[in-house]
Design a protein around this motif. Structure first.
Motif, short mmCIF file in Angstrom:
data_model
loop_
_atom_site.label_atom_id
_atom_site.label_comp_id
_atom_site.label_asym_id
_atom_site.label_seq_id
_atom_site.Cartn_x
_atom_site.Cartn_y
_atom_site.Cartn_z
N THR B 7 -3.63 -2.09 3.37
CA THR B 7 -3.73 -3.31 2.32
C THR B 7 -3.20 -3.12 1.17
OG1 THR B 7 -5.85 -3.03 1.51
CG2 THR B 7 -5.61 -3.90 3.59
N ALA B 105 -7.00 -8.81 1.45
CA ALA B 105 -7.21 -8.16 2.84
C ALA B 105 -8.10 -6.98 2.84
CB ALA B 105 -5.85 -7.94 3.59
N ASN B 117 -6.84 1.27 1.66
CA ASN B 117 -6.43 0.21 0.56
C ASN B 117 -5.76 0.77 -0.59
OD1 ASN B 117 -8.09 -1.67 2.40
ND2 ASN B 117 -9.99 -0.68 1.68
#
Lengths: 193, 193
Positions: B7, B105, B117
């Motif tokens: 993400t 997300a 992430n």
């Protein structure tokens, strides 16, 4: 802008110091941390124990700041310590490439040296387990120790840099050592340098 | 916890989308961004233009929220959009490894999928130059466009995640694309995956 310095800011227990030392060893450059305190002590005439107590604590958190007079005395000592530390870090950086752990080095060297500013963080569970393994048990719970250290570092950083502690924008790279692992963080930084 | 999803949250103009697409291309996995809006549009029955306007804006920033009635209508639309988007992102993640740009997300997939992430940021000067090159000139100055977009993304992120926008702790890795360069950021992420 000369010499390439790696500055490492880190949450307590995140392994930032371990990563900094490993990166320095792999790159064959010096790493300053505890050694830095000794150098500051030598210059300022403070005892090393006293400096360790003052180090990275903001005035409000001083255990001996019970009365106004002592608070003022503490505040003056803090300023002297900060000035000496600032000068020491600038001197070390001008000697050549190195890794400097903590002490707002990213802020002190800003616009003066070519730096790679790093922030190492991890979730509380990882850090709690790690501080017991690395530093041993104390009367306080690991989570309490983390909370207190986090609060001190945050206050210290904000006092001297006027910036928010833990904001990604302050660093070229921020890494979650708990998820990525200490070895991966080390390799990443070595490859970036 | 299955599939490895990257993400990417990013400051406007930082090149986060470019990095995300390049990473996906190098890894041979899909990248969802504009395509995602089209999919959401298809599911929700909203027009694509209307969705693009609602997208990543918080209710307070809606230009048509001049009167209470319209603000309420906007708030309902936002909630419908958020729910549809959440479901779409979960569906996409369950299909297999991919890169997802923006849209919280990281928060939506938390504890449900194995994610990396990422947060991409850069200083305002780099971003101002970049948005003129990538998106062209508008009546507003590049700095004003950045300020407005930053404000919207911050409000949007905080509204839906209850977290602070730009905090290093929310991400496994945060990178300054302005200093490190877009290619270096891409390579780092590919090597981490």
């Amino acid at each position: 802008m000369k010499n390439k310095i790696i500055t490492i800011s880190r949450q307590f227990g995140s392994g930032g110091r371990t990563i900094g030392r490993a990166v320095a060893a792999k790159l064959g450059i010096p790493c300053y941390d505890g050694e830095l305190i000794a150098m500051i002590a030598e210059r300022s005439g403070f005892s090393e124990a006293h400096l360790a107590e003052l180090d990275e604590h903001s005035v409000k958190r001083q255990p001996f700041a019970g009365v106004a007079e002592r608070a003022t005395q503490s505040s003056i000592l803090q300023t002297v310590l900060w000035n000496t530390q600032e000068k020491t870090i600038l001197d070390l950086a001008s000697k050549g490439p190195c890794v400097i752990i903590g002490r707002c080095a990213n802020h002190i060297l800003q616009n003066k040296f070519d730096c790679l500013n790093v922030y190492i963080h991890a979730d509380k569970e990882f850090r709690a387990n790690r501080i017991v393994t690395v530093y041993g048990e104390t009367d306080d719970s690991p989570l309490k120790r983390i909370q207190e250290k986090d609060k001190r570092r945050k206050e210290y950083y904000q006092r001297y840099t006027n910036k928010k502690w833990g904001s990604a924008e302050d660093f070229h790279i921020s890494l979650d050592s708990g998820s990525l692992g200490i070895d991966t963080c080390t390799e990443l930084l070595v490859s970036l340098y």
